[in-house]
Design a protein around this motif. Sequence first.
Motif, short mmCIF file in Angstrom:
data_model
loop_
_atom_site.label_atom_id
_atom_site.label_comp_id
_atom_site.label_asym_id
_atom_site.label_seq_id
_atom_site.Cartn_x
_atom_site.Cartn_y
_atom_site.Cartn_z
N VAL A 141 0.85 -1.20 0.00
CA VAL A 141 0.00 0.00 0.00
C VAL A 141 0.88 1.25 0.00
O VAL A 141 1.98 1.26 0.55
N THR A 142 0.36 2.28 -0.63
CA THR A 142 1.09 3.55 -0.68
C THR A 142 0.28 4.69 -0.07
O THR A 142 0.72 5.83 -0.04
N SER A 143 -0.91 4.37 0.41
CA SER A 143 -1.79 5.39 0.98
C SER A 143 -2.64 4.77 2.09
O SER A 143 -2.99 3.57 2.02
N SER A 145 -5.60 5.28 2.56
CA SER A 145 -6.93 4.97 2.01
C SER A 145 -7.02 3.54 1.49
O SER A 145 -8.11 3.05 1.20
N GLN A 146 -5.87 2.85 1.38
CA GLN A 146 -5.86 1.47 0.90
C GLN A 146 -5.86 0.46 2.04
O GLN A 146 -5.70 -0.74 1.81
N LEU A 147 -6.07 0.93 3.27
CA LEU A 147 -5.97 0.05 4.45
C LEU A 147 -7.32 -0.47 4.92
O LEU A 147 -7.46 -0.87 6.08
N ASP A 148 -8.32 -0.46 4.05
CA ASP A 148 -9.64 -0.98 4.42
C ASP A 148 -9.51 -2.42 4.90
O ASP A 148 -8.98 -3.28 4.20
N HIS A 171 -13.79 7.87 5.77
CA HIS A 171 -13.58 7.26 4.45
C HIS A 171 -14.44 6.01 4.25
O HIS A 171 -14.26 5.29 3.26
N HIS A 173 -14.43 3.19 5.66
CA HIS A 173 -13.64 1.97 5.69
C HIS A 173 -13.70 1.34 7.08
O HIS A 173 -14.03 2.01 8.06
N LEU A 221 3.35 6.00 5.82
CA LEU A 221 2.49 6.46 4.73
C LEU A 221 2.42 7.99 4.72
O LEU A 221 2.60 8.63 5.76
N GLU A 223 0.03 10.26 4.39
CA GLU A 223 -1.06 11.03 5.00
C GLU A 223 -0.77 11.40 6.45
O GLU A 223 -0.12 10.65 7.18
#
Length: 340
Positions: A141-143, A145-148, A171, A173, A221, A223
């Motif tokens: 993952v690079t964000s 927001s991809q950790l759902d 978000h 998630h 990450l 953010e």
Amino acid sequence: MFQHVRRTTSVGAALAVVLALVSSAATAGPTLDRIKSRGVIKVGVGTTPGYFAPDSNGRWQGFFVDFGRALAVTVFGDPDKVQFTSSSPQQRLPALQSGEFDVLLPGVTVTITRAFKLGFHFGPTIFYDGQGILVRKDLGVTSASQLDGATIGIQSGTTGELNIADYFRKHRHKFTPVTIEDTSEFIAALDSGRVDGLTQDASDLAAKQTQLKKPGDYVILPERLSKEPLAPAVAGGDDRWLEIVTWTVNATIQAEEWGITSKNVDDFLKSDDPSIRRFLGVDPSLAESIGLDPKWAYTIIKTVGNYGEIFDRHLKPLGWERGYNRLWTQGGLLYSPSFR
């Protein structure tokens, strides 16, 4: 004309009375009295290398530690008249409320509930930070927001618990929080794969990453989930002590603004600038008017250094960039009010 003179005299007398009362109030306070009677300042700290940690000889070192030594200079003229005690995030605020510490210097986040509900007062922001997430690179993952669906370790007793929950809720998630109290267990949870990531102030994560078995296998990450202005915290009820904490921090920032360092401070004693002469005590009028030793700022810079020196000494080796913690003249947020 006569009436005007009488009125002016009356106003002047009233102002003198007000100033006398303010001066009297400013010199009183249970915390400062207790510190002077004890002969040492009690400072609550954490245990993160670079910020606060004992060295091989048991002497505390670190970014926040140096501000504790600067406080000891302001009060006693001696940077060693300070006692550092490690305290967990769960313990440190109650300990400050109970009087166990005179000041907390573990990077306490300034929040409205801590000010209003808990009654803490804060000095100037020493370090501008934001909450981040440290994850294993093999997650791909690079964000954030991809950790759902990820499992995230959170240290209990910090503002991070609410911040991470707010982020995932915002978000839409889901995540599984794992609340961890012990700092060593916090790091081990990521190393062992018990959690997919850790969330905490990004500065703290940068230090913790160096403690992992293979630091290169992890990444913070990009953010920042929150604003985390970290400042000294003191209990309410002692205005004089709060001002000492505030202006001690300001002195390190002002010195950097003027280019005064621990190495060249003696050269600045020859300056013709009246502001610098008052700041360093060559002209003692300013310090005497506020009840401090004329050489208090000079001694802080000579023994501890200015803000930039403190930062470079402890945080630069961690790879931490100044960022928001640059001077306002360099695009950062650090700004000292006037010494006059």
